[in-house]
Design a protein around this motif. Structure first.
Motif, PDB file in Angstrom:
ATOM      1  N   ILE A 113      -7.290 -10.105  -7.211  1.00 39.30           N
ATOM      2  CA  ILE A 113      -7.120  -8.845  -7.936  1.00 39.30           C
ATOM      3  C   ILE A 113      -6.184  -7.897  -7.189  1.00 39.30           C
ATOM      4  CG2 ILE A 113      -8.298  -6.743  -8.718  1.00 39.30           C
ATOM      5  CD1 ILE A 113     -10.637  -8.427  -9.589  1.00 39.30           C
ATOM      6  N   PRO A 114      -6.365  -7.679  -5.864  1.00 35.31           N
ATOM      7  CA  PRO A 114      -5.426  -6.801  -5.158  1.00 35.31           C
ATOM      8  C   PRO A 114      -3.989  -7.316  -5.197  1.00 35.31           C
ATOM      9  CG  PRO A 114      -7.395  -7.169  -3.847  1.00 35.31           C
ATOM     10  CD  PRO A 114      -7.449  -8.139  -4.983  1.00 35.31           C
ATOM     11  N   VAL A 115      -3.820  -8.621  -5.140  1.00 38.10           N
ATOM     12  CA  VAL A 115      -2.476  -9.194  -5.180  1.00 38.10           C
ATOM     13  C   VAL A 115      -1.815  -8.902  -6.523  1.00 38.10           C
ATOM     14  CG1 VAL A 115      -1.135 -11.327  -5.062  1.00 38.10           C
ATOM     15  CG2 VAL A 115      -3.105 -11.010  -3.562  1.00 38.10           C
ATOM     16  N   PHE A 116      -2.554  -9.150  -7.608  1.00 38.49           N
ATOM     17  CA  PHE A 116      -2.036  -8.822  -8.931  1.00 38.49           C
ATOM     18  C   PHE A 116      -1.745  -7.330  -9.048  1.00 38.49           C
ATOM     19  CE2 PHE A 116      -4.154 -12.816 -10.526  1.00 38.49           C
ATOM     20  CZ  PHE A 116      -2.994 -13.411 -10.969  1.00 38.49           C
ATOM     21  N   SER A 117      -2.663  -6.519  -8.525  1.00 36.80           N
ATOM     22  CA  SER A 117      -2.518  -5.072  -8.626  1.00 36.80           C
ATOM     23  C   SER A 117      -1.265  -4.588  -7.904  1.00 36.80           C
ATOM     24  CB  SER A 117      -3.764  -4.384  -8.040  1.00 36.80           C
ATOM     25  OG  SER A 117      -3.654  -2.986  -8.148  1.00 36.80           O
ATOM     26  N   ILE A 118      -1.050  -5.060  -6.686  1.00 38.73           N
ATOM     27  CA  ILE A 118       0.130  -4.657  -5.920  1.00 38.73           C
ATOM     28  C   ILE A 118       1.404  -5.175  -6.588  1.00 38.73           C
ATOM     29  CG2 ILE A 118       1.359  -5.039  -3.745  1.00 38.73           C
ATOM     30  CD1 ILE A 118      -1.330  -4.906  -2.320  1.00 38.73           C
ATOM     31  N   PHE A 135       0.271  -7.418   4.671  1.00 36.86           N
ATOM     32  CA  PHE A 135      -0.426  -8.242   5.664  1.00 36.86           C
ATOM     33  C   PHE A 135      -1.937  -8.152   5.487  1.00 36.86           C
ATOM     34  CE2 PHE A 135      -2.379  -8.805   9.880  1.00 36.86           C
ATOM     35  CZ  PHE A 135      -1.949 -10.100  10.150  1.00 36.86           C
ATOM     36  N   GLY A 136      -2.449  -6.951   5.157  1.00 36.85           N
ATOM     37  CA  GLY A 136      -3.880  -6.768   4.961  1.00 36.85           C
ATOM     38  C   GLY A 136      -4.414  -7.581   3.805  1.00 36.85           C
ATOM     39  N   VAL A 137      -3.678  -7.605   2.697  1.00 43.01           N
ATOM     40  CA  VAL A 137      -4.087  -8.387   1.532  1.00 43.01           C
ATOM     41  C   VAL A 137      -4.104  -9.877   1.870  1.00 43.01           C
ATOM     42  CG1 VAL A 137      -3.384  -9.129  -0.764  1.00 43.01           C
ATOM     43  CG2 VAL A 137      -3.378  -6.705  -0.199  1.00 43.01           C
ATOM     44  N   ILE A 138      -3.050 -10.342   2.539  1.00 41.95           N
ATOM     45  CA  ILE A 138      -2.978 -11.761   2.901  1.00 41.95           C
ATOM     46  C   ILE A 138      -4.119 -12.139   3.832  1.00 41.95           C
ATOM     47  CG2 ILE A 138      -1.604 -13.493   4.124  1.00 41.95           C
ATOM     48  CD1 ILE A 138       0.901 -12.039   3.124  1.00 41.95           C
ATOM     49  N   LEU A 139      -4.383 -11.294   4.832  1.00 42.34           N
ATOM     50  CA  LEU A 139      -5.442 -11.587   5.794  1.00 42.34           C
ATOM     51  C   LEU A 139      -6.809 -11.597   5.130  1.00 42.34           C
ATOM     52  CD1 LEU A 139      -6.262 -12.091   8.735  1.00 42.34           C
ATOM     53  CD2 LEU A 139      -6.410  -9.598   9.028  1.00 42.34           C
ATOM     54  N   SER A 140      -7.079 -10.615   4.245  1.00 39.51           N
ATOM     55  CA  SER A 140      -8.384 -10.548   3.595  1.00 39.51           C
ATOM     56  C   SER A 140      -8.609 -11.736   2.670  1.00 39.51           C
ATOM     57  CB  SER A 140      -8.525  -9.234   2.815  1.00 39.51           C
ATOM     58  OG  SER A 140      -7.569  -9.159   1.776  1.00 39.51           O
ATOM     59  N   ILE A 141      -7.575 -12.165   1.956  1.00 41.13           N
ATOM     60  CA  ILE A 141      -7.707 -13.326   1.084  1.00 41.13           C
ATOM     61  C   ILE A 141      -7.912 -14.599   1.915  1.00 41.13           C
ATOM     62  CG2 ILE A 141      -6.469 -14.814  -0.542  1.00 41.13           C
ATOM     63  CD1 ILE A 141      -5.217 -12.314  -1.717  1.00 41.13           C
ATOM     64  N   SER A 254      -8.670  -1.744  -5.504  1.00 44.57           N
ATOM     65  CA  SER A 254      -8.879  -3.147  -5.863  1.00 44.57           C
ATOM     66  C   SER A 254      -9.142  -4.024  -4.641  1.00 44.57           C
ATOM     67  CB  SER A 254      -7.680  -3.685  -6.643  1.00 44.57           C
ATOM     68  OG  SER A 254      -6.505  -3.649  -5.857  1.00 44.57           O
ATOM     69  N   ILE A 255      -8.644  -3.636  -3.464  1.00 44.83           N
ATOM     70  CA  ILE A 255      -8.857  -4.456  -2.272  1.00 44.83           C
ATOM     71  C   ILE A 255     -10.346  -4.567  -1.941  1.00 44.83           C
ATOM     72  CG2 ILE A 255      -8.705  -2.580  -0.588  1.00 44.83           C
ATOM     73  CD1 ILE A 255      -7.054  -5.976  -0.135  1.00 44.83           C
ATOM     74  N   PHE A 256     -11.166  -3.601  -2.376  1.00 46.75           N
ATOM     75  CA  PHE A 256     -12.597  -3.622  -2.089  1.00 46.75           C
ATOM     76  C   PHE A 256     -13.314  -4.733  -2.853  1.00 46.75           C
ATOM     77  CE2 PHE A 256     -11.591   0.454  -0.325  1.00 46.75           C
ATOM     78  CZ  PHE A 256     -12.528   0.663   0.663  1.00 46.75           C
ATOM     79  N   MET A 257     -12.653  -5.320  -3.841  1.00 45.97           N
ATOM     80  CA  MET A 257     -13.249  -6.448  -4.546  1.00 45.97           C
ATOM     81  C   MET A 257     -13.564  -7.600  -3.584  1.00 45.97           C
ATOM     82  SD  MET A 257     -13.888  -6.396  -7.806  1.00 45.97           S
ATOM     83  CE  MET A 257     -13.542  -5.465  -9.300  1.00 45.97           C
ATOM     84  N   LEU A 293      -6.511  -2.668   7.224  1.00 51.53           N
ATOM     85  CA  LEU A 293      -5.043  -2.630   7.339  1.00 51.53           C
ATOM     86  C   LEU A 293      -4.400  -2.187   6.034  1.00 51.53           C
ATOM     87  CD1 LEU A 293      -4.286  -5.884   9.375  1.00 51.53           C
ATOM     88  CD2 LEU A 293      -3.940  -3.523  10.125  1.00 51.53           C
ATOM     89  N   ALA A 294      -4.947  -2.646   4.921  1.00 49.26           N
ATOM     90  CA  ALA A 294      -4.375  -2.320   3.608  1.00 49.26           C
ATOM     91  C   ALA A 294      -4.515  -0.834   3.281  1.00 49.26           C
ATOM     92  CB  ALA A 294      -5.029  -3.148   2.518  1.00 49.26           C
ATOM     93  N   GLN A 295      -5.454  -0.122   3.944  1.00 51.41           N
ATOM     94  CA  GLN A 295      -5.650   1.296   3.678  1.00 51.41           C
ATOM     95  C   GLN A 295      -4.672   2.184   4.448  1.00 51.41           C
ATOM     96  OE1 GLN A 295      -7.714   1.726   1.198  1.00 51.41           O
ATOM     97  NE2 GLN A 295      -8.058  -0.465   1.395  1.00 51.41           N
ATOM     98  N   LYS A 296      -3.968   1.599   5.435  1.00 50.56           N
ATOM     99  CA  LYS A 296      -3.050   2.408   6.213  1.00 50.56           C
ATOM    100  C   LYS A 296      -1.904   2.890   5.352  1.00 50.56           C
ATOM    101  CE  LYS A 296      -1.830   1.454  10.363  1.00 50.56           C
ATOM    102  NZ  LYS A 296      -2.403   2.666  11.006  1.00 50.56           N
ATOM    103  N   LYS A 297      -1.540   4.169   5.540  1.00 57.23           N
ATOM    104  CA  LYS A 297      -0.444   4.722   4.746  1.00 57.23           C
ATOM    105  C   LYS A 297       0.892   4.283   5.334  1.00 57.23           C
ATOM    106  CE  LYS A 297      -2.907   8.861   3.210  1.00 57.23           C
ATOM    107  NZ  LYS A 297      -2.935  10.318   3.139  1.00 57.23           N
TER     108      LYS A 297
END
Length: 297
Positions: A113-118, A135-141, A254-257, A293-297
């Motif tokens: 979901i986060p990947v699609f969202s981004i 990087f955060g999305v890739i690591l979490s997945i 969405s990353i919280f999914m 990591l994904a939350q960092k601005k």
């Protein structure tokens, strides 16, 4: 100035409890409804879920909707689209996919979901992710895949659930659009009114489906799961999720999914006495670091 900055930072941190609480409710829903998979058909539990939500909300919301009707009317088509994507397509397809694929595959696919969202945000919202988000999305997945495969990624190559997997891919893709449209449109309506109108559309959209597929009866075995889904998952969690998308944006929310499989494992460990393994610890840590990591601005 410093006091104001601290106050703002504290407020922003508290906002992250919104999606966190929502996914916790959804994780509990997975455990609660697990036993009902063979007791009620997907379209039936999906219809009952939103029907119960409508019945619960109507005494509190009907007069408010009537008073605000002039403000609501121009946005009906947008609320219909949101209700169709988030409440009919995603939930209905996920319930259906559960009959054709494994929970492991569903958990992995749900993490996209986060990947699609981004990805969709690049074209629709013109929001371009930074290197931390990517990087955060890739690591979490990767962490989630490690968790559900118990460190053996080769198991992903031996699945025989193509139809169910495709349904789940379609479901999470549509749910990513739900978050993006909710952020893009920024509807100037109270959140509970938005939720209530979406629930109405969800019930209406289900009517042709139950006329075609039929409707299972509620009984002592499946009713608890249906009522939990209708009240907690459909009302409280959905409201918190919409607040999170409005305040944090669809990408960050969405990353919280990715927390859902972790919460599910913890709840199952406490209430079902399922074994906690090293795979849960390593995979959970990777997911958590990726989300941070994904939350960092």
């Amino acid at each position: 100035m410093n006091t104001g900055s601290i106050s703002t930072t504290t407020t922003q941190r508290w906002l992250y409890l919104l999606p966190l609480t929502a996914v916790l409710i959804w994780a509990i829903n997975i455990v609660v409804t697990r036993y009902a998979v063979d007791l009620i058909e997907p379209i039936s539990i999906s219809f009952y879920r939103w029907l119960i939500a409508w019945l619960v909300l109507t005494p509190f919301m009907l007069l408010k909707v009537i008073r605000r009707w002039q403000d609501i009317r121009p946005h009906l088509w947008q609320l219909a689209v949101l209700g169709f994507l988030g409440m009919v397509c995603y939930q209905g397809l996920a319930y259906t996919a559960a009959h054709y694929t494994t929970a492991t595959n569903m958990g992995i696919i749900n993490a996209f979901i986060p990947v699609f969202s981004i990805f969709f945000s690049i074209f629709i919202l013109k929001i371009y992710p930074n290197r931390f988000a990517i990087f955060g999305v890739i690591l979490s997945i990767f962490g989630l895949m490690y968790l559900v495969t118990q460190g053996n990624f080769a198991t992903l190559l031996h699945g025989q659930h193509i139809f169910g997997d495709l349904l789940m891919v379609l479901a999470v893709g549509l749910y990513a659009f739900y978050g993006i449209f909710l952020q893009r449109w920024q509807l100037r309506l109270p959140l509970f009114i938005m939720l209530y109108i979406q629930v109405i559309f969800a019930v209406l959209f289900h009517i042709p489906l139950i006329m075609y597929f039929g409707l299972d009866q509620l009984n002592a075995a499946n009713a608890p799961a249906v009522f939990y889904a209708g009240i907690f998952s459909s009302i409280f969690a959905a409201y918190l999720w919409m607040m999170a998308v409005q305040n944090l944006g669809s990408n960050r929310t969405s990353i919280f999914m990715n927390f859902i499989p972790i919460f599910t494992a913890i709840i199952a460990y406490i209430f079902l006495h399922e074994q906690w393994t090293i795979y849960h610890s390593i995979g959970g840590a990777m997911v958590l670091v990726g989300i941070l990591l994904a939350q960092k601005k």
